[in-house]
Design an enzyme around this catalytic site. Structure first.
Site, short mmCIF file in Angstrom:
data_model
loop_
_atom_site.label_atom_id
_atom_site.label_comp_id
_atom_site.label_asym_id
_atom_site.label_seq_id
_atom_site.Cartn_x
_atom_site.Cartn_y
_atom_site.Cartn_z
CB CYS A 77 54.51 5.52 -21.98
SG CYS A 77 52.86 5.51 -22.70
CB CYS A 123 50.75 6.02 -27.16
SG CYS A 123 50.68 6.18 -25.36
CB CYS A 126 54.86 8.14 -25.00
SG CYS A 126 54.46 6.67 -25.98
CB CYS A 146 45.17 -2.47 -38.39
SG CYS A 146 46.16 -3.74 -39.15
#
Length: 161
Positions: A77, A123, A126, A146
Site C-alpha cells: 500500500c 502494516c 493494509c 527484522c
C-alpha cells in the site's frame, strides 16, 4: 463441571478472536481486498510474505544489505514505514531497523506459529505481514524490527541542490 471447562478453555479463545477481529476492522477500507485481488496486485513471493505471513530466505532479499539513503514503504500500500537513518547491520540476513518512522504506521500482533510467542509486525494501513520485532536491537530503543525485503519498497532520497 462442563461450564467451568468452558469458562477456562473457550472464553479466552473467544476473547482472542474478538481482539483479532477488532484489529482487522481498524484497517483502511480501501485496502480491505479479497485474496484474489491481492494475488493480482502482488508477485507470488510478495503475496506469500505479505498475505500468508511467510518469510523469505535470509541474505536473499533486495534490501538486507542496502546502504542507500531513503524511505522504506509497505510493498502492498506504499505507507512509509522506516527510514535508512534507523536501519542497521544486524547480521541476520534481513533488513533491520531500530525504530519505525511513526509507531502508528506499524501494528504489532502476537505470533504463536512456531510454538513460541513472538511479536509480528504488520502494516497498519493494509494489514500486510512485514516481519517481527525483537528486544535485542541497538540503542536508543533496544528493538530490532527484522523485516522481509519482499514486504518493502524503497524510495531513494532525492537531494535538492
Amino acid at each position: 463441571m462442563k461450564n467451568l471447562i468452558y469458562i477456562i478453555l473457550i472464553c479466552p479463545l473467544l476473547a482472542l478472536g474478538q481482539t483479532l477481529n477488532e484489529d482487522k476492522s481498524a484497517l483502511d477500507t480501501e485496502w480491505d481486498l479479497t485474496e484474489s485481488e491481492w494475488k493480482n496486485r502482488l508477485t507470488e513471493l510478495e503475496y506469500y510474505v505479505l498475505r500468508q505471513k511467510g518469510t523469505e530466505y535470509a541474505f536473499t532479499g533486495t534490501y538486507w544489505d542496502n546502504k542507500e539513503t531513503g524511505i522504506y514503504r509497505c510493498k502492498a500500500c506504499q505507507l512509509a514505514l522506516f527510514t535508512s537513518d534507523t536501519k542497521y547491520k544486524s547480521n541476520t540476513g534481513w533488513p533491520s531497523f531500530w525504530e519505525p518512522i511513526n509507531t502508528e504506521n506499524v501494528a504489532e500482533e502476537k505470533d504463536f506459529e512456531l510454538g513460541i510467542i513472538r511479536t509480528e509486525v504488520v502494516c497498519s494501513r493494509c494489514g500486510g505481514h512485514l516481519g517481527h520485532v525483537f528486544p535485542d536491537g541497538p540503542k536508543p530503543t533496544g528493538l530490532r524490527y527484522c523485516l522481509n525485503s519482499a514486504a518493502l519498497d524503497f524510495e531513494i532520497e532525492k537531494i535538492n541542490k
